[in-house]
Scaffold this active site. Structure first.
Site, PDB file in Angstrom:
ATOM      1  N   ASP A 198      -5.645   3.666  -3.654  1.00  0.00           N
ATOM      2  CA  ASP A 198      -6.163   5.399  -4.145  1.00  0.00           C
ATOM      3  C   ASP A 198      -6.826   6.309  -3.686  1.00  0.00           C
ATOM      4  OD1 ASP A 198      -3.598   6.985  -5.048  1.00  0.00           O
ATOM      5  OD2 ASP A 198      -3.858   6.388  -6.718  1.00  0.00           O
TER       6      ASP A 198
ATOM      7  N   HIS B 114       4.670   4.115  -7.396  1.00  0.00           N
ATOM      8  CA  HIS B 114       4.476   4.546  -8.107  1.00  0.00           C
ATOM      9  C   HIS B 114       5.109   5.062  -9.520  1.00  0.00           C
ATOM     10  CE1 HIS B 114       1.691   8.756  -8.945  1.00  0.00           C
ATOM     11  NE2 HIS B 114       2.702   8.683  -9.838  1.00  0.00           N
TER      12      HIS B 114
END
Lengths: 434, 335
Positions: free
Chosen positions: A314, A188
């Protein structure tokens, strides 16, 4: 499944069978026996006594979708989602396998939590759940978690998703140590200092709304570092939810160079830009933030040409109370499993993405990214299958989602394309009756 | 009130408010200013109306100004601040607003550290919402009183060069002034160090000039913003001394402006940092007029939002648009 309890075979008749793992695209019947693909043949040729029949005429039959970036919230945040509700949401969306991130409570940084997740998933008996372990203990970004113990318990990747690994040495060690298990490190990318209090993309919309921004360089600078570390270590790097054109360009160069770098993009970063937050719409607040129209165009292009391997949602369920607050106080993230397919199909309908490429990015590509034996309709493969009607129109009502949470920016959208049947291991786990 | 008679009217910001509506508000303030000069400073206009001042951030000027404005129109006004309220017990803003709304106020004036807080209230309660400053977003009544002050000195806003100096990035006063002044046809320049003045501001239609003297040159109006001392700890500039060296409005710099320039400052000011005492107390400063106009301006806003069928306001932007689905990106996505 024991031999004595075998189910009757299933035949999916007359659909357009599309399997990018083998470049297969024909109208055909699919025979499923003992939970596996037994035969694929021209329509009408497969004879199976007492088989369950799914009529797929006018529909598309594809390997079950794989979403390699999902937050199932259990253990710890069951008020947002449970493994069972998240798996239900998945199969309604045609997703037969999810990889779930480690930011639960407790964090999935141990074999015990990994095993718990797998047991809960087995009990739910809906989608396959592939846990992702934490890179660092407690996602603190300081000390390496026990990759080996988690791997033995069943993780398929490691990630501190939700947080960036600011410690470059830790990141280097993660890439090197993960080689022992041939699992990817999923990153991330968000520089904590550059993005400190940011809640939206840094740009014109942030200026208009008076909201603190997260600059594009907050992502791309981290992507640059991690590609350099991937080169130095020859490790296996996967970049989660890529969102800016600059990052894309770096991934393109890394791939040209032959580095072991892959990337995913989320449907919302393909369908919305930063203007979606105007009016302080907390359901358009996520990390990375929605970016500019220029980034959206670049991401679509990067997905079409294969620079971006995979589409992943996500899926980030949050309770209504966590979104009904001031914009800066709202939780980051949106749900995505049930809108994944129709949103991707919209790009196909607009001519910006080929259907085969879309299916590839939702099946065989994530299977390769995670090195799992799914995402194919090859003879003998586990029969995870989705059947969908690409032309069926429907209107999304957030409150009707199977997910426990309803935080989607696509509420009220007219969508085209709906999953009609989902099979996991040959067993039908979802049929749309609308 | 008759059902369906009107949509609730709000003042959430000046972005999108039409020139016609701005002028109605300014003209109303002009007409009401006279009340504050009377022996008996009161009109019965809002008798029986209730205004709640919900202040979640420190404020002296704005809160007092709203309170006086409500009282001079005979409204009952109640002050709520964060300390000592249920907010300090962990109640959400939405719940606080719902509870206040259940007591049937006609308007809630809200000051809050989060951008969009006023909009959140407008989305969930059924009374007029007036934004008294939300984060870095907007402070519409401050900009209106600034524009009223400018208009009193310059008659016409259109054609003026107005220069705003300071921490533009974090300033709700700057944003509201930019939106309002541009709508009324002024030329707006902004100045400050690049760390506090991102180039994206140009997209709003302003000119960016990092050099203070060049920014002030030929200006009809110079508006100085308060610099927050905390910003030096965040590295936006090295020290207050250095900030003052480059961005303090001194008499010397002011000589670059037009001879009839006026100087505004929303207060509270840091003497010797963004403005020298010579300028602040000098003949070009109109800061006390701003404060006086604040009361009239807020009376005008309360009147125009609360009174059913109050004259003039037609603009749809003061009526709150209903929530809709997000629009799709233009065909082809991303032109």
């Amino acid at each position: 499944m024991s031999a004595g309890a075998t189910r009757p075979p299933t035949v999916i008749r007359g659909g357009r069978v599309l399997d990018p793992s083998r470049g297969f695209d024909e109208t055909a019947d699919v025979l499923i026996e003992d939970g596996r693909i037994a035969a694929i043949d021209k329509p009408g040729l497969i004879q199976a006594e007492a088989a369950d029949v799914i009529d797929a005429a006018g529909k598309i039959v594809a390997p079950g979708l794989i979403d390699m970036h999902v937050h199932l919230r259990e253990p710890g945040y069951e008020y947002k989602e449970t493994i069972a509700s998240g798996c239900m949401s998945a199969v309604v969306g045609g997703v037969t396998s999810v990889a779930c991130m480690a930011n639960t409570n407790p964090v999935n940084d141990s074999g015990a939590v990994t095993s718990f997740i797998r047991e809960r998933a087995a009990t739910a008996g809906l989608a396959n759940v592939f846990p992702i372990g934490a890179v660092s203990l407690g996602l603190q970004g300081e000390k390496l978690a026990e990759f080996g113990e988690m791997f033995e318990a069943g993780i398929v990747a490691v990630s501190d998703d939700g947080f960036s690994i600011m410690n470059s040495h830790l990141m280097r060690c993660a890439l090197e140590y993960a080689k022992l298990f041939a699992i990817p490190v999923i990153v991330h990318e968000e520089d904590n200092c550059l993005c400190a209090n940011g809640v939206v993309n840094e740009g014109v919309t942030a200026i208009q709304l008076g909201l603190p921004g997260m600059p594009a360089a907050g992502e791309s600078a981290m992507v640059a570092r991690d590609i350099e570390l991937a080169r130095a270590t020859r490790g296996r790097l996967h970049i989660a939810h890529l969102s800016v054109a600059e990052s894309l360009e770096m991934v393109r160069r890394a791939k040209d160079e032959g580095l072991n770098v892959t990337a995913e993009v989320s449907p919302h970063h393909l369908m919305l830009d930063e203007r979606a937050v105007i009016g302080y719409n907390t359901n358009a607040k996520m990390k990375p933030p929605l970016r500019t129209a220029k980034d959206v165009a670049a991401l679509r292009e990067g997905l079409a040409d294969g620079t971006i391997d995979t589409i992943a949602t996500d899926h980030a369920p949050h309770h209504r109370d966590e979104k009904t607050v001031q914009f800066d106080a709202a939780a980051f993230g949106i749900v995505g499993l049930e809108t994944l397919l129709p949103l991707c199909l919209e790009l196909v309908q607009r001519g910006e993405l080929k259907l085969e490429r879309m299916i590839e990015a939702l099946t065989v590509a994530p299977a390769r990214n995670l090195n799992i034996d799914r995402g194919t309709l090859a003879i003998g493969a586990v029969a995870d299958v989705v059947v969908f009607d690409p032309r069926k129109s429907w209107t999304l009502r957030a409150t009707e989602l199977a997910s426990k949470s309803h935080n989607t920016p696509f509420d009220g959208w007219d969508l085209q394309g709906k999953v009609t049947h989902t099979l996991v291991g040959g067993r039908q786990v979802w049929e749309d009756e609308s | 009130m008759a059902e369906g008679e009107r949509q609730r009217r709000h003042l959430l910001g000046l972005n999108g408010v039409s020139a016609a509506d701005l002028i109605v508000l300014l003209d109303t303030a002009e007409a009401l200013a006279e009340v504050s000069r009377r022996e008996v400073k009161k009109l019965p206009t809002l008798r029986g109306k209730t205004v709640i001042n919900l202040f979640m951030e420190n404020s002296t000027r704005t809160r007092i100004s709203f309170e006086i404005a409500a009282k001079r129109l005979s409204a009952d006004s109640i002050n709520v601040s964060a300390a000592g309220s249920s907010i300090s017990k962990g109640e959400t803003l939405a719940d606080t607003a719902r509870n206040l709304a259940a007591m049937s106020p006609d308007a809630i004036v809200i000051r809050h550290p989060s951008a969009g807080a006023a909009r959140l209230l407008a989305d969930i309660v059924d009374c007029s919402i007036i934004n008294a400053g939300d984060g870095w977003h907007e402070h519409p009544t401050q900009a209106l009183l600034d524009i009223l002050t400018i208009r009193q000195y310059k008659r016409e806003i259109a054609g003026l060069t107005v220069t705003i100096v300071g921490d533009i990035l974090h300033s709700r006063v700057a944003r509201s002034n930019v939106f309002g002044l541009l709508t009324l046809g002024a030329r707006v320049r902004v100045s400050g160090p690049p760390t506090l003045l991102p180039p994206e501001f140009a997209a709003l239609g302003v000119e960016i000039e990092y050099d203070l003297a060049a920014a002030v040159a030929d200006s009809d109006v110079v508006m100085m913003l308060r610099i927050q001392r905390e910003r030096q700890g965040e590295n936006f500039f090295p020290s207050l001394d250095e900030y003052a060296h480059y961005y303090c409005l001194t008499e010397e710099i002011l000589a670059e402006a037009k001879p009839d320039v006026i100087i505004l400052h929303p207060g509270p000011m840091n003497r010797g940092i963004e403005i020298s005492s010579g300028v602040a107390d000098g003949p070009y400063s109109v800061m006390m007029n701003q404060v006086a106009n604040g009361v009239a301006m807020r009376m005008a806003v309360l009147y125009q939002l609360i009174v059913p069928g109050a004259d003039g306001i037609r603009g749809s932007k003061l009526a709150h648009p209903p929530k809709k689905s997000l629009p799709r990106l233009d065909a082809g996505g991303a032109a």
